[in-house]
Design a protein around this motif. Structure first.
Motif, PDB file in Angstrom:
ATOM      1  N   ARG A  50      -2.644 -10.099  -8.919  1.00 13.17           N
ATOM      2  CA  ARG A  50      -3.642  -9.237  -9.559  1.00 13.17           C
ATOM      3  C   ARG A  50      -4.987  -9.952  -9.508  1.00 13.17           C
ATOM      4  N   LEU A  51      -6.022  -9.187  -9.351  1.00 14.05           N
ATOM      5  CA  LEU A  51      -7.351  -9.795  -9.369  1.00 14.05           C
ATOM      6  C   LEU A  51      -8.374  -8.798  -9.909  1.00 14.05           C
ATOM      7  N   ARG A  52      -9.497  -9.322 -10.358  1.00 10.75           N
ATOM      8  CA  ARG A  52     -10.566  -8.498 -10.895  1.00 10.75           C
ATOM      9  C   ARG A  52     -11.751  -8.505  -9.945  1.00 10.75           C
ATOM     10  N   LEU A  53     -12.404  -7.339  -9.895  1.00  7.29           N
ATOM     11  CA  LEU A  53     -13.586  -7.219  -9.044  1.00  7.29           C
ATOM     12  C   LEU A  53     -14.589  -6.306  -9.734  1.00  7.29           C
ATOM     13  N   THR A  54     -15.797  -6.282  -9.234  1.00  2.34           N
ATOM     14  CA  THR A  54     -16.828  -5.408  -9.774  1.00  2.34           C
ATOM     15  C   THR A  54     -16.553  -3.974  -9.341  1.00  2.34           C
ATOM     16  N   ASP A  55     -16.568  -3.068 -10.308  1.00  2.00           N
ATOM     17  CA  ASP A  55     -16.234  -1.667 -10.011  1.00  2.00           C
ATOM     18  C   ASP A  55     -17.457  -0.951  -9.443  1.00  2.00           C
ATOM     19  N   ARG A  56     -17.561  -0.963  -8.137  1.00  2.00           N
ATOM     20  CA  ARG A  56     -18.668  -0.307  -7.438  1.00  2.00           C
ATOM     21  C   ARG A  56     -18.142   0.293  -6.141  1.00  2.00           C
ATOM     22  N   PRO A  57     -18.813   1.271  -5.587  1.00  2.00           N
ATOM     23  CA  PRO A  57     -18.353   1.891  -4.332  1.00  2.00           C
ATOM     24  C   PRO A  57     -18.218   0.855  -3.217  1.00  2.00           C
ATOM     25  N   GLY A  58     -17.096   0.902  -2.516  1.00  2.00           N
ATOM     26  CA  GLY A  58     -16.872   0.004  -1.398  1.00  2.00           C
ATOM     27  C   GLY A  58     -16.244  -1.320  -1.762  1.00  2.00           C
ATOM     28  N   ALA A  59     -16.059  -1.580  -3.083  1.00  2.00           N
ATOM     29  CA  ALA A  59     -15.508  -2.880  -3.503  1.00  2.00           C
ATOM     30  C   ALA A  59     -14.082  -3.066  -3.012  1.00  2.00           C
ATOM     31  N   LEU A  60     -13.275  -1.999  -3.098  1.00  2.00           N
ATOM     32  CA  LEU A  60     -11.886  -2.105  -2.655  1.00  2.00           C
ATOM     33  C   LEU A  60     -11.817  -2.295  -1.139  1.00  2.00           C
ATOM     34  N   ALA A  61     -12.673  -1.590  -0.404  1.00  2.00           N
ATOM     35  CA  ALA A  61     -12.688  -1.730   1.059  1.00  2.00           C
ATOM     36  C   ALA A  61     -13.070  -3.157   1.458  1.00  2.00           C
ATOM     37  N   THR A  62     -14.021  -3.755   0.722  1.00  2.00           N
ATOM     38  CA  THR A  62     -14.414  -5.135   1.009  1.00  2.00           C
ATOM     39  C   THR A  62     -13.239  -6.084   0.784  1.00  2.00           C
ATOM     40  N   LEU A  63     -12.522  -5.867  -0.333  1.00  2.00           N
ATOM     41  CA  LEU A  63     -11.356  -6.701  -0.632  1.00  2.00           C
ATOM     42  C   LEU A  63     -10.303  -6.586   0.463  1.00  2.00           C
ATOM     43  N   LEU A  64     -10.021  -5.361   0.887  1.00  2.00           N
ATOM     44  CA  LEU A  64      -9.018  -5.164   1.936  1.00  2.00           C
ATOM     45  C   LEU A  64      -9.468  -5.790   3.255  1.00  2.00           C
ATOM     46  N   GLY A  65     -10.786  -5.845   3.467  1.00  2.00           N
ATOM     47  CA  GLY A  65     -11.296  -6.497   4.669  1.00  2.00           C
ATOM     48  C   GLY A  65     -11.002  -7.986   4.664  1.00  2.00           C
ATOM     49  N   VAL A  66     -11.117  -8.626   3.486  1.00  2.00           N
ATOM     50  CA  VAL A  66     -10.787 -10.050   3.359  1.00  2.00           C
ATOM     51  C   VAL A  66      -9.318 -10.275   3.704  1.00  2.00           C
ATOM     52  N   LEU A  67      -8.455  -9.415   3.172  1.00  3.13           N
ATOM     53  CA  LEU A  67      -7.011  -9.553   3.425  1.00  3.13           C
ATOM     54  C   LEU A  67      -6.685  -9.306   4.889  1.00  3.13           C
ATOM     55  N   SER A  68      -7.380  -8.341   5.489  1.00  2.00           N
ATOM     56  CA  SER A  68      -7.152  -8.068   6.910  1.00  2.00           C
ATOM     57  C   SER A  68      -7.522  -9.276   7.767  1.00  2.00           C
ATOM     58  N   GLY A  69      -8.587  -9.958   7.371  1.00  3.38           N
ATOM     59  CA  GLY A  69      -8.996 -11.142   8.108  1.00  3.38           C
ATOM     60  C   GLY A  69      -8.012 -12.290   7.981  1.00  3.38           C
ATOM     61  N   MET A  70      -7.164 -12.243   6.952  1.00  3.40           N
ATOM     62  CA  MET A  70      -6.148 -13.271   6.747  1.00  3.40           C
ATOM     63  C   MET A  70      -4.788 -12.849   7.326  1.00  3.40           C
ATOM     64  N   ASP A  71      -4.750 -11.712   8.003  1.00  2.35           N
ATOM     65  CA  ASP A  71      -3.498 -11.194   8.589  1.00  2.35           C
ATOM     66  C   ASP A  71      -2.419 -10.973   7.534  1.00  2.35           C
ATOM     67  N   ALA A  72      -2.840 -10.564   6.329  1.00  2.66           N
ATOM     68  CA  ALA A  72      -1.882 -10.216   5.278  1.00  2.66           C
ATOM     69  C   ALA A  72      -1.696  -8.708   5.286  1.00  2.66           C
ATOM     70  N   ASN A  73      -0.457  -8.267   5.394  1.00  6.16           N
ATOM     71  CA  ASN A  73      -0.156  -6.840   5.466  1.00  6.16           C
ATOM     72  C   ASN A  73      -0.048  -6.261   4.056  1.00  6.16           C
ATOM     73  N   VAL A  74      -0.915  -5.320   3.725  1.00  6.26           N
ATOM     74  CA  VAL A  74      -0.929  -4.720   2.394  1.00  6.26           C
ATOM     75  C   VAL A  74       0.145  -3.639   2.322  1.00  6.26           C
ATOM     76  N   LEU A  75       1.122  -3.839   1.426  1.00  2.00           N
ATOM     77  CA  LEU A  75       2.201  -2.879   1.261  1.00  2.00           C
ATOM     78  C   LEU A  75       1.914  -1.853   0.181  1.00  2.00           C
ATOM     79  N   ASP A  76       1.191  -2.285  -0.865  1.00  2.00           N
ATOM     80  CA  ASP A  76       0.936  -1.385  -1.993  1.00  2.00           C
ATOM     81  C   ASP A  76      -0.299  -1.856  -2.745  1.00  2.00           C
ATOM     82  N   VAL A  77      -1.084  -0.884  -3.241  1.00  3.06           N
ATOM     83  CA  VAL A  77      -2.281  -1.189  -4.017  1.00  3.06           C
ATOM     84  C   VAL A  77      -2.286  -0.311  -5.261  1.00  3.06           C
ATOM     85  N   GLN A  78      -2.536  -0.925  -6.420  1.00  2.00           N
ATOM     86  CA  GLN A  78      -2.724  -0.178  -7.661  1.00  2.00           C
ATOM     87  C   GLN A  78      -4.081  -0.548  -8.239  1.00  2.00           C
TER      88      GLN A  78
END
Length: 435
Positions: free
Chosen positions: A364-392
């Motif tokens: 679990r992690l906290r981020l600033t609630d603004r448009p595009g914040a989740l997409a930015t986070l997923l971009g970091v994970l994509s760059g680490m080759d981590a496969n996202v199975l589920d997001v809440q």
């Protein structure tokens, strides 16, 4: 990992269960306080009786475990046995030993799965009516299989102890013969045929590793093997949360443990059987315990590396090998005692096994609630080759600030080092990872 190494009395002859005692006639109940011997002759007799009934299951090598242990490791594949486990062996020998009068009253058993199916098929093959009590929460595939093998199934109780009491009451009221899952010499003799097959298939074996619940399988294997090859080391394995044998062996008598808890329901037994306990105390060299993480990792290994569907209890010997590979002298035979696992439980165990192996990461992690914040986070994970199975994504929680959001992620990763790298990358990107 805990272990217990019982000392074998000098007076104990290989293949016996202690001092010579008069054994009851086949099919009769054990006399209280009497420990009947189970001999190699009994097991040879059981092997003849089982000819054409049970399968002589294959012995398969494991390259991965052989490399880990440093010597050959083989699987004794009782998960491929009829009804999916070794239980048909003992159940058939037990029921076949009943008199015609006893058979006419039928048989009754209590079980959440493997013993139920073994009794159902054995009784059907012998033309005996069987009634099997199962817990109300028993997995539907196991209930259906037990019925398909010919048993009348009655669902009773929330836990096995309640189911067992109902079956014993039914036996008293109807005269049906109660077929105990492990605490009878005929059951042990039938299970001991697994040991004879191991000696035939791997005559050079030095160590046999087998799961222990009540103890019928381990006791039977120990009698068969020690009578012929007393140099072979027999190692029993219990789940740490349901390990009644170590304290019982230390006390010199069967001791019940409170509330046994493990995913390995096939070896979740709160008290050793009186008959197998005496044999295991003399002939089994060591009893080890394994964690739930080790069990799930072992099941995952069997599925991925050996292409074997194995239930958690059946994977317990593999868990012991994974936990301390240097403790076993080879060649090693690990008994995969059963493969009856509910698909829903399998799904949960595989996820648990992936997490234990560093291949599944929840955070679990906290981020600033603004448009595009989740997409930015997923971009970091994509760059680490981590496969996202589920997001809440949670925005309304009293713990959060007005501009904060919390995200729970389930990721597929490439191992423990990759998990660490993912966590580091998220922190370096400015995210607060919550323990």
């Amino acid at each position: 990992m805990a272990d217990h190494t019982p000392q074998t009395p000098a007076s104990a002859a290989p293949g016996t269960a202690g001092p010579a005692t008069a054994a009851p006639a086949p099919g009769t109940a054990e006399a209280p306080g009497v420990l009947p011997a189970v001999t190699l002759d009994d097991i040879h007799g059981a092997q003849k009786l089982l000819s054409g009934v049970s399968r002589s299951t294959v012995l398969e090598g494991s390259r991965f475990l052989s490399g880990l242990v440093g010597s050959p490791v083989h699987f004794k594949c009782e998960n491929l046995q009829r009804t999916g486990s070794f239980k048909i062996r003992g159940a058939y020998v037990r029921i076949a030993g009943l008199s015609q009068e006893e058979r006419s009253s039928g048989v009754v058993a209590a079980s959440a799965g493997n013993h139920a199916q073994g009794v159902a098929l054995a009784a059907s093959l012998l033309g005996v009516h069987s009634t099997v009590f199962m817990p109300e929460g028993a997995p539907l595939p196991k209930v259906a299989a037990t019925r398909d093998y010919g048993a009348e199934v009655r669902l009773h109780g929330q836990v096995v102890d309640e189911t067992l009491a109902a079956a014993q009451q039914y036996a008293q009221e109807t005269g049906a013969v109660f077929i105990h899952p492990f605490d009878h010499r005929d059951i042990i003799a039938g299970q001991g045929t697994v040991g004879l097959e191991i000696l035939e298939q791997c005559p050079e074996v030095r160590t046999i590793v087998v799961g222990i619940g009540g103890g019928g399988l381990a006791a039977g294997i120990a009698v068969a093997v020690k009578a012929v090859r007393p140099d072979v080391r027999i190692v029993g394995v219990q789940a740490a949360g349901a390990a009644a044998y170590p304290p019982s062996l230390a006390a010199g008598r069967p001791v019940a443990i409170e509330s046994p808890a493990t995913m390995a329901d096939g070896i979740k037994v709160g008290r050793p059987g009186d008959v197998p306990f005496g044999i295991i105390g003399e002939l089994v060299d060591e009893v080890r315990t394994v964690s739930e993480d080790a069990l799930s990792s072992a099941l995952l290994l069997c599925l991925e590396r050996a292409k074997m569907v194995v239930e958690p209890a059946g994977a317990s010997p593999v868990a012991a090998l994974l936990s301390e590979p240097g403790a076993f002298q080879g060649p090693v035979v690990a008994v995969l005692s059963g493969g009856n696992v509910d698909p829903l439980l399998m799904q949960r165990i595989l996820r648990h096994g992936m997490a234990a192996g560093g291949r599944y990461l929840s955070l679990r992690l906290r981020l600033t609630d603004r448009p595009g914040a989740l997409a930015t986070l997923l971009g970091v994970l994509s760059g680490m080759d981590a496969n996202v199975l589920d997001v809440q994504h949670v925005r309304t929680d009293p713990r959060l600030g007005i501009t904060e959001a919390e995200v729970e992620l389930h990721l597929e990763t490439q191992g423990p080092e990759h998990c660490t790298e993912v966590g580091t990358a998220l922190r370096e990107a400015g995210y607060t990872v919550i323990p």
